[in-house]
Design a protein around this motif. Structure first.
Motif, PDB file in Angstrom:
ATOM      1  N   TRP A   1       0.822  -1.031  -0.085  1.00 57.05           N
ATOM      2  CA  TRP A   1      -0.074  -0.048   0.085  1.00 57.05           C
ATOM      3  C   TRP A   1       0.867   1.399  -0.104  1.00 57.05           C
ATOM      4  N   ILE A   2       0.566   2.157  -0.949  1.00 63.12           N
ATOM      5  CA  ILE A   2       1.215   3.487  -1.063  1.00 63.12           C
ATOM      6  C   ILE A   2       0.708   4.391   0.230  1.00 63.12           C
ATOM      7  N   SER A   3       1.412   4.668   1.021  1.00 61.73           N
ATOM      8  CA  SER A   3       0.705   5.604   2.078  1.00 61.73           C
ATOM      9  C   SER A   3       0.472   7.157   1.710  1.00 61.73           C
ATOM     10  N   ASN A   4       1.348   7.534   0.753  1.00 61.92           N
ATOM     11  CA  ASN A   4       1.422   9.066   0.192  1.00 61.92           C
ATOM     12  C   ASN A   4       0.137   9.215  -0.536  1.00 61.92           C
ATOM     13  N   ASP A   5      -0.802   9.656  -0.166  1.00 57.42           N
ATOM     14  CA  ASP A   5      -2.139   9.872  -1.284  1.00 57.42           C
ATOM     15  C   ASP A   5      -1.581  10.531  -2.711  1.00 57.42           C
ATOM     16  N   SER A   6      -0.671  11.560  -2.778  1.00 54.48           N
ATOM     17  CA  SER A   6      -0.210  11.969  -3.990  1.00 54.48           C
ATOM     18  C   SER A   6       0.251  11.096  -4.787  1.00 54.48           C
ATOM     19  N   ALA A   7       1.132  10.251  -4.254  1.00 62.27           N
ATOM     20  CA  ALA A   7       2.177   9.402  -4.927  1.00 62.27           C
ATOM     21  C   ALA A   7       1.167   8.088  -5.504  1.00 62.27           C
ATOM     22  N   ARG A   8       0.186   7.790  -4.468  1.00 59.48           N
ATOM     23  CA  ARG A   8      -0.805   6.756  -5.025  1.00 59.48           C
ATOM     24  C   ARG A   8      -1.635   7.065  -5.973  1.00 59.48           C
ATOM     25  N   ARG A   9      -2.018   8.378  -6.103  1.00 62.47           N
ATOM     26  CA  ARG A   9      -2.737   8.904  -7.101  1.00 62.47           C
ATOM     27  C   ARG A   9      -1.835   8.683  -8.592  1.00 62.47           C
TER      28      ARG A   9
ATOM     29  N   SER B   1       0.652   7.193  -9.326  1.00 65.65           N
ATOM     30  CA  SER B   1       1.020   5.686  -9.678  1.00 65.65           C
ATOM     31  C   SER B   1      -0.164   5.025 -10.346  1.00 65.65           C
TER      32      SER B   1
ATOM     33  N   ASP C   1     -11.329   6.524  -5.204  1.00 68.59           N
ATOM     34  CA  ASP C   1     -10.711   7.923  -4.962  1.00 68.59           C
ATOM     35  C   ASP C   1     -11.978   8.706  -6.069  1.00 68.59           C
TER      36      ASP C   1
END
Length: 61
Positions: free
Chosen positions: A10-18, A20, A51
């Motif tokens: 799980w990518i914890s950073n929201d902006s990095a997850r979006r 990706s 999201d």
């Protein structure tokens, strides 16, 4: 030389997850387009994200 194995986590950073998700989604759509062109077949791709409120759909013509 081969690529490293990607660990699924799980990518914890929201902006990095979006970011990706956006990159992977565009890559997946490109691969579907190439496959339908090379094989001469029809395909449909539907991607749903928690999201976003809308579905992202792609279909061959």
């Amino acid at each position: 030389m081969r690529r490293k194995k990607v660990t699924l986590a799980w990518i914890s950073n929201d902006s990095a997850r979006r970011a990706s998700l956006k990159k992977r989604r565009l890559g997946l759509m490109k691969k579907m387009s190439e496959l339908t062109t090379l094989c001469g077949s029809k395909a449909c791709l539907i991607i749903y994200s928690l999201d976003e409120s809308e579905l992202m759909a792609w279909s061959s013509r």
